[in-house]
Design a protein around this motif. Structure first.
Motif, PDB file in Angstrom:
ATOM      1  N   PRO A 196      28.394 -31.318 -82.656  1.00  0.00           N
ATOM      2  CA  PRO A 196      27.514 -31.376 -83.831  1.00  0.00           C
ATOM      3  C   PRO A 196      27.952 -30.402 -84.912  1.00  0.00           C
ATOM      4  O   PRO A 196      28.198 -29.223 -84.648  1.00  0.00           O
ATOM      5  N   GLY A 197      28.074 -30.904 -86.115  1.00  0.00           N
ATOM      6  CA  GLY A 197      28.444 -30.053 -87.235  1.00  0.00           C
ATOM      7  C   GLY A 197      29.908 -29.693 -87.315  1.00  0.00           C
ATOM      8  O   GLY A 197      30.306 -28.916 -88.190  1.00  0.00           O
ATOM      9  N   LYS A 198      30.710 -30.253 -86.425  1.00  0.00           N
ATOM     10  CA  LYS A 198      32.140 -29.927 -86.413  1.00  0.00           C
ATOM     11  C   LYS A 198      32.967 -31.197 -86.617  1.00  0.00           C
ATOM     12  O   LYS A 198      32.488 -32.310 -86.446  1.00  0.00           O
ATOM     13  N   GLU A 199      34.230 -30.995 -86.948  1.00  0.00           N
ATOM     14  CA  GLU A 199      35.128 -32.122 -87.105  1.00  0.00           C
ATOM     15  C   GLU A 199      35.569 -32.657 -85.742  1.00  0.00           C
ATOM     16  O   GLU A 199      35.542 -31.949 -84.736  1.00  0.00           O
TER      17      GLU A 199
END
Length: 128
Positions: free
Chosen positions: A41-44
């Motif tokens: 979540p929230g990351k590439e």
């Protein structure tokens, strides 16, 4: 058209194990080079591991070396990701990707843009 189906994700405690499966259909059994990616979540999206169409040259991102094993099934249209000694930072949605017919060079297997087909993902959650 190639269709990929992943399964095997779940919730596990730190230090535990999970085995992910990805089954490919739509092309001859040996016509796939395959890989696993993950996205927290929230990351590439991050490349995890890849294996060639013959199943003889696995490659891993540094953070999973010695803990994860990518392999192919007997029919070679199935790829597995055995994940041991799981850590909370392994949490994420895991995606199977296929390069079919296999054209990606060994130095480019970590780049998602080169893969032709993607599965829908399976969630892996590692609790601390």
């Amino acid at each position: 058209q190639v269709h990929l189906v992943e399964f095997g994700g779940g919730l596990v405690q730190t230090g535990g194990s999970l085995r992910l499966f990805c089954a490919a259909s739509g092309r001859p059994f040996n016509d796939y080079a395959m890989a696993w990616f993950r996205q927290a979540p929230g990351k590439e999206r991050e490349w995890v591991a890849a294996i060639d169409d013959e199943g003889t040259r696995p490659k891993y991102t540094e953070s999973v070396k010695g803990r994860f094993t990518i392999s192919r099934g007997g029919a070679k249209n199935t790829v597995y990701l055995q994940m041991n000694s799981l850590k909370p930072e392994d949490t994420g949605e895991y995606y199977c990707a296929a390069d079919s017919p296999p054209t990606i060079s060994n130095t480019c297997v970590m780049f998602g843009r080169y893969y032709d087909y993607w599965g829908q993902g399976t969630q892996v959650t590692v609790s601390s």
